[in-house]
Design a protein around this motif. Structure first.
Motif, mmCIF file in Angstrom:
data_model
loop_
_atom_site.group_PDB
_atom_site.id
_atom_site.type_symbol
_atom_site.label_atom_id
_atom_site.label_comp_id
_atom_site.label_asym_id
_atom_site.label_seq_id
_atom_site.Cartn_x
_atom_site.Cartn_y
_atom_site.Cartn_z
ATOM 1 N N ILE A 156 0.876 -1.175 0.000
ATOM 2 C CA ILE A 156 0.000 0.000 0.000
ATOM 3 C C ILE A 156 0.909 1.219 0.000
ATOM 4 N N VAL A 157 0.824 2.000 -1.057
ATOM 5 C CA VAL A 157 1.772 3.102 -1.211
ATOM 6 C C VAL A 157 1.041 4.401 -1.530
ATOM 7 N N ALA A 158 1.757 5.492 -1.273
ATOM 8 C CA ALA A 158 1.151 6.803 -1.501
ATOM 9 C C ALA A 158 1.424 7.318 -2.905
ATOM 10 N N GLU A 159 2.424 6.734 -3.553
ATOM 11 C CA GLU A 159 2.802 7.241 -4.882
ATOM 12 C C GLU A 159 3.205 6.059 -5.769
ATOM 13 N N GLY A 160 2.972 6.186 -7.068
ATOM 14 C CA GLY A 160 3.377 5.133 -7.995
ATOM 15 C C GLY A 160 4.832 5.275 -8.372
ATOM 16 N N THR A 161 5.443 4.173 -8.840
ATOM 17 C CA THR A 161 6.852 4.263 -9.232
ATOM 18 C C THR A 161 7.016 4.839 -10.623
ATOM 19 N N GLU A 162 5.953 4.841 -11.372
ATOM 20 C CA GLU A 162 6.117 5.303 -12.744
ATOM 21 C C GLU A 162 5.157 6.427 -13.077
ATOM 22 N N GLY A 163 4.746 7.137 -12.021
ATOM 23 C CA GLY A 163 4.035 8.363 -12.264
ATOM 24 C C GLY A 163 2.531 8.258 -12.394
ATOM 25 N N GLY A 164 1.916 7.310 -11.729
ATOM 26 C CA GLY A 164 0.469 7.376 -11.599
ATOM 27 C C GLY A 164 -0.343 6.622 -12.624
ATOM 28 N N THR A 165 0.302 5.992 -13.612
ATOM 29 C CA THR A 165 -0.502 5.240 -14.572
ATOM 30 C C THR A 165 -0.595 3.784 -14.132
ATOM 31 N N ASN A 166 -1.665 3.151 -14.523
ATOM 32 C CA ASN A 166 -1.854 1.719 -14.257
ATOM 33 C C ASN A 166 -1.839 1.350 -12.785
ATOM 34 N N LEU A 370 12.015 15.406 -14.221
ATOM 35 C CA LEU A 370 11.445 16.520 -14.973
ATOM 36 C C LEU A 370 11.363 16.159 -16.469
ATOM 37 N N LYS A 371 12.417 15.559 -16.965
ATOM 38 C CA LYS A 371 12.455 15.123 -18.363
ATOM 39 C C LYS A 371 11.304 14.162 -18.681
ATOM 40 N N HIS A 372 10.927 13.360 -17.673
ATOM 41 C CA HIS A 372 9.818 12.412 -17.857
ATOM 42 C C HIS A 372 8.463 13.038 -17.514
ATOM 43 N N GLY A 373 8.475 14.360 -17.301
ATOM 44 C CA GLY A 373 7.209 15.034 -17.011
ATOM 45 C C GLY A 373 6.679 14.768 -15.610
#
Lengths: 428, 428
Positions: A156-166, A370-373
């Protein structure tokens, strides 16, 4: 008298024994009936004189206790059978919704999974998960020998490792939380916490909505991460040794199961062939006329390049390296302007591992986010580790169901999951 | 030249070596400075001539590479130190938010957890999770030896095991799903699928909103389930042997860590004392004047009865048996009219295990569900197993963080969780 396992019966030839198990098959020959009884160790023939013992109404898959004499019979498996003195039904079965006691079940996958517990009683299907357990055990054992520490990190985590998708969303009291897509951040943090070498065997969650034979929405990931590496080649070397150990260990533990499934055990070469992704793409274009490639291989491309490597190097495995930055997550160590220190491992046409070196410098990580948005402020818990002495490090993850499926030649990765979860399946 | 581990340095006395690790302490004495460097294997003193090597600006916890000669020095730990030829900062650290290189961290728990990665670098805290890994390893190893198969069962489930309370909800595509409170149903199903003896090491989820030092909302459960048992006493016997193995294995693997933490290792008696719950309640009433007991012990009751058993039988463990039917889940095998074939194991005052025999008869299970106010139709996937030959069976679960905490005398179970999750904590 205590129950013995069916596999032990031979040792008791001439003696009275008790076995317990499931009624696998019934063959009635008038005055004599042959019952096959199955327990976790095997199947044995039990000979019943039906003038003494009533077998009418006995149903397949009932749990029975058989008391009888173990006698030699060279014409049956293992050379031993039981002359039954008493037969007792411990737990009766109703009529079966599927026929499970055939050599091979020819069921469609949905029927098989809807009747998961019954279908797993079929010896061939049962063997799949014994083999899977041996693979997982080999993974832990080899890494423990190499100084790795097993870790347990939150799902159970507060943030995704790849920015919120899937991500799957969880209602966590009055907050929103997510199910971890991978232990990526946490295994890196544990490297930085001084363990240097860590592994985790645990579930990961991908809310991908596509429904293919190679995807599960919940699967078991064999993860490792190690510090003080030079580059990703050390990780690939480790994986080669690890796979060799896992497969050797498996063949020692699961000889019977592998034979039953007629499994074709791969040889792990001293050095697994490596191809830069761009080389692989070039080969696909020039030798296979495959031009629809956008930075990564599709399933067809993976199958073709695996075939190419099998033919040219006689290897069931191939490392594809130097994936482009745009195709890899923000924590991947860049190599030059466009590429990364990363790799995939294909096994018989399917990607079973993604790995590589990670960024260990705080500023570099920030600018790559930043480069990955992505907004570095959303990753504060993770970022803070990089401010206080993070060694160069890298790691990988092996999909347990995928490696099991490819090893055994299973058509669909779901067959290698006890109770698979996909877009349409939440039960049993 | 390849890096060696600090623990190997002694073997290289007289030779040049390279070590890599974190800068643990700096003591400057004018022309000479003593640096303590720490890696996963230990800590070593490195002697620097500051006329040759600049140490100004060096920050604690930076990752460094030290090249130098290993020399004998009987006055330091392990009798070896390094005379430094070259010092290279691989990864610098900023100023530390907490002081971590003291013998013992005297931080409040929130600060410690907010700075989890740094606090884990403290050798005493670091040792906790090496010990935890050894416990988990012992669990797997013993059970594998006893013919158990490791299983991986889903954590995203359609139904709760105890009827819908304390479940976290997951948005599963267009459906609602839950996080599994335990692998209870699935481990029973795997027994019935022919494996007979199974274990699982995995996360479980409890949406309990109370915030105590003994509760986590996500924790690691060491689960096992076995078929063809006579009753719950077989499970208790197995647990006794299992605990003995886990603790012996731990003392072999983690001697240094246990010494560092001054851990008081319990002796597992040949037979762990057993008390019926009603007896325990009687003892609490008559000998401790504790009358506010409603069917189960509260934390104070658990502590008192553990103290009683320690004094009377010199055991750190006690089994409480025969819990009442109203206090146990619907799958628990009833014993007589009010009691059940169930038990808890208390270890130094804390419940670390719940276990027992389960119902294996379909009709009995159905009527017990109704008795518990549950609708059997909601448990169809689970129920179907019981119609097709389910052997008598039982099992247990050990809370990994709890046993770790009690073994090491940690105040709060959160200290035994890498990244604990509770009502107020979702990060890091």
């Amino acid at each position: 008298m205590k129950r013995i396992l069916i596999s032990e019966t031979k040792k008791f030839t001439g003696n009275e024994v008790i076995i317990k198990g499931w009624l696998h098959r019934i063959r009635s020959m008038g005055k004599i009936a042959f019952l096959l009884v199955r327990d976790r160790s095997g199947i044995i023939q039990c000979v019943v004189d039906t003038r003494d013992i009533e077998i009418k109404g006995l149903k397949l898959e009932s749990v029975v206790e058989v008391r009888g004499t173990a006698i030699k019979n060279e014409s049956v498996k293992d050379g031993v059978e039981i002359q039954v003195h008493a037969l007792n039904v411990i737990s009766p079965a109703e009529d079966l919704p599927i026929e499970i006691n055939k050599e091979s079940l020819e069921l469609n996958l949905d029927v098989l999974l809807n009747n998961r517990v019954l279908s797993m009683r079929n010896p061939k299907i049962n063997a799949i998960f014994r083999i899977q357990a041996a693979l997982a055990q080999g993974f832990s054992q080899y890494l423990t020998q190499q100084g790795f520490t097993q870790i347990f990190t939150p799902k159970i985590v507060a943030e995704g490792t790849e920015g919120g998708t899937n991500l799957f969303t969880v209602d966590y009291f009055d907050k929103k939380a997510y199910l971890a897509q991978s232990p990526q951040f946490y295994k890196q943090m544990m490297v930085g916490a001084g363990y240097e070498r860590v592994f985790e065997t645990g579930h990961v969650y991908r809310a991908e909505s596509h429904d293919t034979k190679r995807h599960l929405n919940e699967y078991v990931s064999l993860d490792l991460e190690m510090g003080f590496i030079e580059d990703e080649y050390e990780i690939m070397e480790l994986e080669t040794e690890l796979l060799r150990f896992m497969i050797t260990n498996l063949t020692q533990i699961c000889r019977t199961e592998l034979e039953l499934l007629d499994a074709h055990i791969p040889v792990v070469p001293m050095e697994i062939p490596k191809l830069k992704l761009t080389e692989a793409i070039q080969i696909l274009k020039t030798q296979y006329g495959k031009n629809n490639i956008d930075g990564d291989l599709d399933p067809e491309g993976e199958a073709l390049i695996s075939g190419y490597v099998k033919e040219k190097y006689n290897s069931d495995f191939v490392f594809l390296t130097h994936y482009s930055q745009s195709k890899r997550p923000m924590y991947t160590m860049p190599a030059g302007e466009y590429e990364t220190h990363s790799f995939d491992l294909l096994f018989r046409g399917l990607e079973i591992t993604t790995g590589g070196q990670r960024i260990h410098q705080c500023e570099k990580l920030k600018s790559n986010m930043l480069k990955h948005g992505l907004n570095p402020n959303n990753f504060e818990g993770y970022m803070s580790v990089f401010r206080h002495g993070m060694p160069p490090h890298g790691g990988l993850a092996i999909g347990l169901e995928r490696i099991t499926a490819m090893l055994l030649g299973l058509e669909n990765v779901r067959e290698a999951s006890t109770f698979p979860r996909d877009r349409n399946r939440l039960a049993p």
